[in-house]
Motif scaffolding. Structure first.
Motif, PDB file in Angstrom:
ATOM      1  N   GLY A  86      10.280  19.622   4.213  1.00  0.00           N
ATOM      2  CA  GLY A  86       9.169  20.579   4.415  1.00  0.00           C
ATOM      3  C   GLY A  86       8.589  20.104   6.094  1.00  0.00           C
ATOM      4  N   ASN A  87       7.518  20.780   6.339  1.00  0.00           N
ATOM      5  CA  ASN A  87       6.858  20.405   7.255  1.00  0.00           C
ATOM      6  C   ASN A  87       6.787  18.847   7.508  1.00  0.00           C
ATOM      7  OD1 ASN A  87       5.055  19.677   9.419  1.00  0.00           O
ATOM      8  ND2 ASN A  87       3.799  21.241   8.952  1.00  0.00           N
ATOM      9  N   PRO A  88       7.575  18.244   8.462  1.00  0.00           N
ATOM     10  CA  PRO A  88       7.558  16.761   8.631  1.00  0.00           C
ATOM     11  C   PRO A  88       6.303  16.059   8.904  1.00  0.00           C
ATOM     12  CG  PRO A  88       9.080  17.823  10.260  1.00  0.00           C
ATOM     13  CD  PRO A  88       8.404  18.991   9.687  1.00  0.00           C
ATOM     14  N   ARG A  89       5.448  16.761   9.430  1.00  0.00           N
ATOM     15  CA  ARG A  89       4.108  15.892   9.853  1.00  0.00           C
ATOM     16  C   ARG A  89       3.573  15.897   8.441  1.00  0.00           C
ATOM     17  NH1 ARG A  89       2.537  16.821  15.451  1.00  0.00           N
ATOM     18  NH2 ARG A  89       4.314  17.722  16.484  1.00  0.00           N
ATOM     19  N   LYS A  90       3.631  16.958   7.680  1.00  0.00           N
ATOM     20  CA  LYS A  90       2.892  17.239   6.513  1.00  0.00           C
ATOM     21  C   LYS A  90       3.473  15.908   5.494  1.00  0.00           C
ATOM     22  CE  LYS A  90       0.438  21.391   6.038  1.00  0.00           C
ATOM     23  NZ  LYS A  90       0.389  22.591   5.610  1.00  0.00           N
ATOM     24  N   PHE A  91       4.734  15.958   5.573  1.00  0.00           N
ATOM     25  CA  PHE A  91       5.514  15.032   4.538  1.00  0.00           C
ATOM     26  C   PHE A  91       5.177  13.679   4.801  1.00  0.00           C
ATOM     27  CE2 PHE A  91       9.117  12.236   4.004  1.00  0.00           C
ATOM     28  CZ  PHE A  91       9.165  12.404   2.483  1.00  0.00           C
ATOM     29  N   SER A  92       5.142  13.064   5.959  1.00  0.00           N
ATOM     30  CA  SER A  92       4.925  11.542   5.952  1.00  0.00           C
ATOM     31  C   SER A  92       3.359  11.350   5.499  1.00  0.00           C
ATOM     32  CB  SER A  92       5.244  11.329   7.429  1.00  0.00           C
ATOM     33  OG  SER A  92       4.360  11.438   8.496  1.00  0.00           O
ATOM     34  N   ARG A  93       2.551  12.584   5.931  1.00  0.00           N
ATOM     35  CA  ARG A  93       1.317  12.162   5.455  1.00  0.00           C
ATOM     36  C   ARG A  93       1.027  12.341   3.926  1.00  0.00           C
ATOM     37  NH1 ARG A  93      -3.530  12.288   8.178  1.00  0.00           N
ATOM     38  NH2 ARG A  93      -2.994  12.425  10.467  1.00  0.00           N
ATOM     39  N   ILE A  94       1.848  13.425   3.366  1.00  0.00           N
ATOM     40  CA  ILE A  94       1.784  13.276   1.821  1.00  0.00           C
ATOM     41  C   ILE A  94       2.398  12.019   1.281  1.00  0.00           C
ATOM     42  CG2 ILE A  94       2.456  14.839  -0.279  1.00  0.00           C
ATOM     43  CD1 ILE A  94       2.413  17.167   1.551  1.00  0.00           C
ATOM     44  N   ALA A  95       3.549  11.724   1.469  1.00  0.00           N
ATOM     45  CA  ALA A  95       4.511  10.641   1.099  1.00  0.00           C
ATOM     46  C   ALA A  95       3.533   9.420   1.153  1.00  0.00           C
ATOM     47  CB  ALA A  95       5.512  10.516   1.853  1.00  0.00           C
ATOM     48  N   ARG A  96       2.786   8.998   2.143  1.00  0.00           N
ATOM     49  CA  ARG A  96       1.935   8.098   2.381  1.00  0.00           C
ATOM     50  C   ARG A  96       1.068   7.992   1.315  1.00  0.00           C
ATOM     51  NH1 ARG A  96       1.560   6.911   8.807  1.00  0.00           N
ATOM     52  NH2 ARG A  96       2.568   8.999   8.773  1.00  0.00           N
ATOM     53  N   THR A  97       0.322   9.161   0.933  1.00  0.00           N
ATOM     54  CA  THR A  97      -0.742   9.309  -0.167  1.00  0.00           C
ATOM     55  C   THR A  97      -0.097   8.951  -1.696  1.00  0.00           C
ATOM     56  OG1 THR A  97      -1.781  10.806   1.004  1.00  0.00           O
ATOM     57  CG2 THR A  97      -2.816  10.519  -1.062  1.00  0.00           C
ATOM     58  N   VAL A  98       1.043   9.689  -1.636  1.00  0.00           N
ATOM     59  CA  VAL A  98       1.655   9.656  -3.188  1.00  0.00           C
ATOM     60  C   VAL A  98       2.418   8.279  -3.411  1.00  0.00           C
ATOM     61  CG1 VAL A  98       3.522  10.652  -4.610  1.00  0.00           C
ATOM     62  CG2 VAL A  98       2.249  12.079  -3.292  1.00  0.00           C
ATOM     63  N   GLY A  99       2.949   7.575  -2.192  1.00  0.00           N
ATOM     64  CA  GLY A  99       3.387   6.417  -2.626  1.00  0.00           C
ATOM     65  C   GLY A  99       2.466   5.030  -3.015  1.00  0.00           C
ATOM     66  N   ARG A 100       1.161   5.640  -2.738  1.00  0.00           N
ATOM     67  CA  ARG A 100       0.099   4.479  -3.059  1.00  0.00           C
ATOM     68  C   ARG A 100       0.290   4.511  -4.627  1.00  0.00           C
ATOM     69  NH1 ARG A 100      -0.894   0.906   0.481  1.00  0.00           N
ATOM     70  NH2 ARG A 100      -0.516   2.044   2.301  1.00  0.00           N
ATOM     71  N   THR A 101       0.321   5.423  -5.285  1.00  0.00           N
ATOM     72  CA  THR A 101       0.437   5.453  -6.814  1.00  0.00           C
ATOM     73  C   THR A 101       1.872   5.459  -7.501  1.00  0.00           C
ATOM     74  OG1 THR A 101      -0.016   7.698  -6.914  1.00  0.00           O
ATOM     75  CG2 THR A 101      -2.043   6.292  -6.956  1.00  0.00           C
ATOM     76  N   LYS A 102       2.615   5.956  -6.899  1.00  0.00           N
ATOM     77  CA  LYS A 102       4.055   6.308  -7.547  1.00  0.00           C
ATOM     78  C   LYS A 102       5.179   6.062  -6.468  1.00  0.00           C
ATOM     79  CE  LYS A 102       1.834   9.595 -10.309  1.00  0.00           C
ATOM     80  NZ  LYS A 102       1.759  10.942 -11.175  1.00  0.00           N
ATOM     81  N   PRO A 103       6.242   5.529  -6.830  1.00  0.00           N
ATOM     82  CA  PRO A 103       7.183   5.081  -5.833  1.00  0.00           C
ATOM     83  C   PRO A 103       8.044   6.506  -5.468  1.00  0.00           C
ATOM     84  CG  PRO A 103       7.643   3.898  -7.824  1.00  0.00           C
ATOM     85  CD  PRO A 103       6.565   4.586  -8.055  1.00  0.00           C
ATOM     86  N   VAL A 104       8.138   6.580  -4.012  1.00  0.00           N
ATOM     87  CA  VAL A 104       8.877   7.927  -3.585  1.00  0.00           C
ATOM     88  C   VAL A 104      10.316   7.454  -3.187  1.00  0.00           C
ATOM     89  CG1 VAL A 104       8.809   9.710  -2.015  1.00  0.00           C
ATOM     90  CG2 VAL A 104       6.536   9.007  -3.049  1.00  0.00           C
ATOM     91  N   LEU A 105      11.144   7.975  -3.847  1.00  0.00           N
ATOM     92  CA  LEU A 105      12.670   7.402  -3.300  1.00  0.00           C
ATOM     93  C   LEU A 105      13.428   8.732  -2.796  1.00  0.00           C
ATOM     94  CD1 LEU A 105      11.467   5.425  -6.022  1.00  0.00           C
ATOM     95  CD2 LEU A 105      14.047   5.331  -6.473  1.00  0.00           C
ATOM     96  N   THR A 106      14.204   8.024  -1.815  1.00  0.00           N
ATOM     97  CA  THR A 106      15.118   9.352  -1.191  1.00  0.00           C
ATOM     98  C   THR A 106      16.229   8.621  -0.998  1.00  0.00           C
ATOM     99  OG1 THR A 106      15.094  11.083   0.111  1.00  0.00           O
ATOM    100  CG2 THR A 106      14.187   9.197   1.055  1.00  0.00           C
ATOM    101  N   VAL A 107      17.354   9.281  -0.548  1.00  0.00           N
ATOM    102  CA  VAL A 107      18.552   8.801   0.240  1.00  0.00           C
ATOM    103  C   VAL A 107      18.566   9.381   1.512  1.00  0.00           C
ATOM    104  CG1 VAL A 107      20.972   9.040   0.303  1.00  0.00           C
ATOM    105  CG2 VAL A 107      20.047   8.917  -1.815  1.00  0.00           C
ATOM    106  N   ASP A 108      18.646   8.331   2.596  1.00  0.00           N
ATOM    107  CA  ASP A 108      18.721   8.651   3.948  1.00  0.00           C
ATOM    108  C   ASP A 108      20.114   8.176   4.540  1.00  0.00           C
ATOM    109  OD1 ASP A 108      18.109   9.177   6.714  1.00  0.00           O
ATOM    110  OD2 ASP A 108      17.843   6.763   6.968  1.00  0.00           O
ATOM    111  N   ALA A 109      20.662   9.756   4.669  1.00  0.00           N
ATOM    112  CA  ALA A 109      22.247   9.231   5.270  1.00  0.00           C
ATOM    113  C   ALA A 109      22.063   9.069   6.539  1.00  0.00           C
ATOM    114  CB  ALA A 109      22.923  10.223   4.714  1.00  0.00           C
ATOM    115  N   GLY A 110      21.067   9.000   7.332  1.00  0.00           N
ATOM    116  CA  GLY A 110      20.971   8.814   8.679  1.00  0.00           C
ATOM    117  C   GLY A 110      21.255  10.005   9.608  1.00  0.00           C
ATOM    118  N   ARG A 111      21.067  11.111   8.864  1.00  0.00           N
ATOM    119  CA  ARG A 111      21.701  12.391   9.286  1.00  0.00           C
ATOM    120  C   ARG A 111      21.070  13.015  10.605  1.00  0.00           C
ATOM    121  NH1 ARG A 111      19.083  13.220   4.544  1.00  0.00           N
ATOM    122  NH2 ARG A 111      17.126  13.392   5.207  1.00  0.00           N
ATOM    123  N   SER A 112      19.911  12.281  11.088  1.00  0.00           N
ATOM    124  CA  SER A 112      19.322  12.980  12.318  1.00  0.00           C
ATOM    125  C   SER A 112      19.667  12.327  13.493  1.00  0.00           C
ATOM    126  CB  SER A 112      17.795  13.065  12.097  1.00  0.00           C
ATOM    127  OG  SER A 112      17.288  11.712  12.285  1.00  0.00           O
TER     128      SER A 112
END
Ligand code: ADP
Ligand code: MG
Length: 898
Positions: A408-434
């Protein structure tokens, strides 16, 4: 009206999740504005106008529907179909004083639903673009709703009581509406609205399936079967042109013919039929859609998008596998996959169905199960960001797994992830695609980031656990689900077959963990417990002659000694039996994580039951070590102090944004800013570029050099070739340093013109800066995580040294400090062998200013200050470039639907 041109219509969510339309009023809105005011209660009218005068109402309607008044603005909120005006905000400014009067009215039925807050948020953004520095709302002291709206904004409101009226002043100048407090308040409101809007999607009271025809092998029929099999408790129906019943479920020809308007319609009809169906659903009052159909044309896509917005629906897809939700009371399986998510605690969002099926299968097998599943497909509407907000609010979800190309909107993603991550782990796969995306960018800053800045570090900064493969992701999920987090990186490796323990110890070190030697007491203790041939340091080799009970005691002693933060057991079956059985007879949770490597027992990872829980058992040492290292990184992220984003009071956001808008209206595809505009944009953010002038022939260069020489070291100047297509001047022989005297300047001009040739349009003359440490500071964009501030050793050797750190914006004081302290040039910066330290505060200040610029000007694609010359007495920027790219987003943090 603002620097983005006429703001177009946007849809946004009110606090209760209802979609509303926001747009500037036009002459045709006069009657609708009047109608809203006429329907307002006497009380509401009185609060708005301090008296119920019909003249004021007529004047307001007239005023707001007259466009183009300087320093004034108005915005309407309408029902999502655009039919009815439900709120009006206006500000009427005095361009000289920079103050504007703010007035807000919301229809009675819409009070307390966040419409006022939404309107004021947007008015704040518009007013700032209009160079208003203070909004003043005159409010009756008992107008509690208005005062609450102002209070909740997160802006520092100053109230003054003047003749019985509260004069509430909202300062907009300088830093304020970019402060963390405002952005946090905004994010909180957005999360609430977002979650409310997703309820009809994930917890629908009734569901209809469109596209479940007579053929039993169709996607629609598979959906229907899954819905029934999961015992969906609400009302189920089928949309079918002719049938009255499909597979035992009642069928109706169109959405408006259904006895009950469904909350959710699952669409599996052919692509060409989707737009009309979606529109029919909207008209009938359907609230949410899952479109599994793929292969629509762009024209069909646009129609679907428009219907979804106009009717205030939320939509998953198209081109997806569907969604599922396993709460026993409201279970919903609207997927056509053959793997049924088991009730559990992982939230899963994937782009492609195949990955979704694989992940679900693994999570089911491990007993973690799934709370909510969403295959988002082409993400017309619901994105990874929405899912994160949903999971944050959902008490059944204890970890979030995202496998998406973008969130989604990258600027929002990093903000939302930082908030959610405080209480629940956020997991993803980074294939280095960028990486490829970055390679396309031209500057040193962008190029620098590709090979040297580990993306893992950026994900970590956002609080996201990014595994390299799907297998690793599952391995980490198992560990996080079953075991506590380690407090540190020290691992004890205990094995019953020498070689396996050594391999495990190596794998731990490779993954970034430590395998420290135990203290003498613990070693002696273990020696007493274990047979003579055992190795009792770390790794411990018990030898194959010990039984499982002794191994267990060994683990207990090691943990009791308190030297390590985790235990890795490398086990092989022996003549004495399988020691794993004895380990599993002990407690699952020993206060610190314990993982087992047992190639005979587990293919990749299994969670085996022990007392009171489960223990992760891995098939190979690398996977176990990687999982443990991720858990350690998460623990460190949670405990690391967060730092603060310094307030910068002297930034001129309006100027920077207008510069960007002007440039992009000339160059719609974007490009490098010419030197003058680049210096002005940096100047607006308090970053001074070394003095410079542009000369178009040798004699002009000589004259300017005379003017600038007194500022240079030893009266020397620098000449640089300039041309819009020259990116790296040194590469084309376009920089001449230390020029003293007219003749030297003249000769240098001729030389540059000869070497650089047609690429050169003019030269830039600068005073020769005093020498110091050459650094690079810049901004680049990560397509997933948003803007990054990059820092390292710079100058023409940048690429050779490859020393670069990067942090996501907004940069905190700790981020800036760690960029400097962690760089290879740190000894040079902080004073080395008697050399005086450089102005590190000045360098950090520049990094903060770049961070703010990147956040405030979404069109800024890259900024490259290289070099920045740091000396004890200050910092000089001698070369700077900024590249802009078109962005259609108005304000990245403003609440609106995509
Ligand atoms: P480019 O990066 O396009 O090759 P620069 O303007 O960065 O061009 O110049 C290249 C190098 O020349 C810099 O890294 C720096 O070492 C030196 N240099 C450039 N301008 C000055 C200046 N005004 N004073 C001192 N040295 C300079
Ligand atoms: Mg340079």
């Amino acid at each position: 009206m603002n620097e983005f041109g006429t703001p177009h219509e946007v849809w946004a969510l009110a606090a209760d999740g209802e979609t509303v339309l926001l747009r500037p009023p036009g002459p045709e809105d006069r009657d609708r504005v009047l109608a809203m005011h006429h329907a307002m209660s006497a009380e509401n009218l009185y609060l708005r106008f301090f008296g119920a005068s019909q003249t004021s109402v007529r004047e307001t309607a007239e005023r707001v529907s007259t466009p183009g008044r300087v320093g004034c603005g108005a915005l309407l909120a309408l029902t999502h179909d655009g039919g009815e005006v439900i709120g009006v905000v206006e500000y009427n400014g005095d361009p000289r004083s920079g103050e504007a009067e703010l007035a807000l009215a919301v229809a009675d039925a819409w009070h307390g639903r966040g419409v006022g807050t939404l309107l004021i948020e947007h008015a704040v953004t518009m007013a700032r673009a209009d160079k208003v520095h203070t909004l003043v709302a005159d409010t009756l002291p008992w107008n509690r709703p208005m005062l609450r709206v102002l209070e909740d904004m997160g802006l520092p409101v100053r109230n003054r009581l003047v003749a019985g009226v509260l004069n509430c002043a909202i300062p907009l100048d300088g830093d304020i509406p970019s402060t963390e407090r405002y952005l946090t308040a905004l994010a909180r409101r957005e999360a609430l609205a977002d979650v409310a809007s997703l309820v009809p999607l994930f917890v629908p009271r009734s569901v209809a399936v469109a596209g479940a025809g007579h053929r039993a092998d169709s996607v629609g029929r598979a959906l229907l079967r899954n819905l029934k099999a999961a015992h969906y408790a609400g009302t189920l129906a089928v949309l079918h042109p002719t049938a009255t019943e499909v597979d035992g479920v009642p069928a109706f020809p169109t959405p408006d013919r259904l006895p009950e308007v469904p909350d959710l319609v699952v669409v599996a009809v052919p692509a060409e039929a989707v737009p009309a169906l979606v529109e029919d659903c909207g008209r009938a009052g359907v609230r949410a859609l899952v479109v599994v159909t793929s292969g629509g044309t762009p024209e069909q896509a646009a129609r679907v998008h428009d219907s979804v917005r106009r009717h205030g629906m939320r939509m998953v897809g198209p081109n997806c596998l569907g969604i599922a939700q396993t709460d026993p009371g409201t279970a919903l399986n609207a997927t056509f996959g053959w793997v049924v998510p088991a009730p559990g605690s992982a939230g899963v969002a994937v782009q492609s169905g195949g990955v979704g099926i694989a992940l679900t299968e693994q999570l089911n097998r491990l007993g973690i199960g799934v709370s909510t599943f969403a295959s988002l497909g082409d993400k017309y509407d619901v994105s990874g960001n929405d899912m994160l907000q949903w999971w944050q609010a959902d008490t059944r979800t204890s970890m979030a797994i995202l496998h998406l190309e973008s969130f989604g909107n990258p600027r929002k993603f990093s903000r939302i992830a930082r908030t959610v991550g405080r209480t629940k782990p956020v997991l993803t796969v980074d294939a280095g695609r960028s990486a490829a995306g970055r390679r396309a960018a031209g500057s040193h800053t962008a190029a620098a980031v590709t090979p040297t800045v580990a993306r893992g570090a950026l994900f970590r900064q956002a609080g996201v656990t990014a595994a390299q493969t799907l297998g690793d992701l599952v391995a980490v999920a198992a560990l996080l689900h079953a075991q506590p987090l380690p407090d540190g990186a020290a691992v004890a490796v205990i094995g019953n077959a020498g070689g396996a323990g050594v391999l495990a110890a190596d794998a731990c070190v490779d993954a970034g963990l430590a395998v420290p030697r135990f203290g003498p007491d613990l070693e002696a203790d273990l020696r007493a417990l274990l047979p003579a041939g055992a190795a009792c340091a770390n790794p411990v080799d018990t030898t194959a002659t010990v039984d499982g009970k002794t191994l267990r005691r060994c683990v207990d002693r090691v943990l009791a000694a308190g030297h390590v933060d985790a235990v890795v057991l490398a086990l092989a079956p022996t003549a004495l039996g399988d020691p794993l059985g004895d380990i599993l007879e002990g407690p699952a949770d020993r206060g610190r994580p314990v993982v087992v490597i047992a190639p005979e027992r587990a293919a990749a990872v299994e969670l085996l039951p022990a007392v009171g829980g489960t223990v992760p058992v891995y098939g190979d040492a690398r996977t176990a070590a990687v999982a443990l290292a991720h858990a350690y990184e998460r623990a460190m992220w949670l405990t690391r102090p967060r730092g603060t984003v310094p307030a910068l009071i002297d930034v001129d956001r309006g100027t920077a944004r207008s510069l960007a808008a002007e440039f992009l209206s000339r160059e719609p595809d974007g490009g490098w800013l010419p030197p003058r505009e680049c210096a002005r944009m940096l100047g607006a953010y308090g970053i001074e570029v070394s003095p410079w002038r542009q000369a178009f022939d040798a004699e002009e260069a000589v004259a300017l050099a005379r003017e600038l020489a007194p500022l240079g070291v030893d009266g020397a100047v620098v000449l640089k070739a300039y041309g819009p297509h020259i990116v790296h001047k040194s590469d084309v022989g376009g920089v001449r340093l230390r020029l003293v005297g007219d003749d030297a300047v003249r000769a240098a001009f001729t030389d540059l013109a000869y070497r650089v040739g047609a690429l050169m349009e003019s030269v830039v003359v600068q005073p020769m800066a005093a020498s110091g440490v050459e650094l690079i500071a810049g901004v680049t964009q990560d397509e997933v995580l948003g803007p990054l501030v990059v820092f390292g050793l710079g100058g023409v050797t940048t690429d050779v040294l490859g020393d670069h750190g990067a942090r996501l914006t907004p940069l905190t004081d700790l981020d800036a400090h760690s960029l400097l302290a962690g760089s290879r040039g740190a000894p040079l910066l902080y004073g080395h062998r008697g050399a005086a330290p450089t102005d590190t505060a000045g360098i950090e200040d520049i990094l903060h200013r770049l961070s703010r610029l990147a956040d405030d000007v979404p069109q800024l694609a890259e900024a490259d200050l290289n070099p920045l010359v740091a000396r004890p007495d200050g910092v000089t920027v001698v070369d700077a470039r900024i590249r802009l790219a078109p962005r259609h987003e108005q304000d990245p943090y403003l609440r609106r639907l995509r």
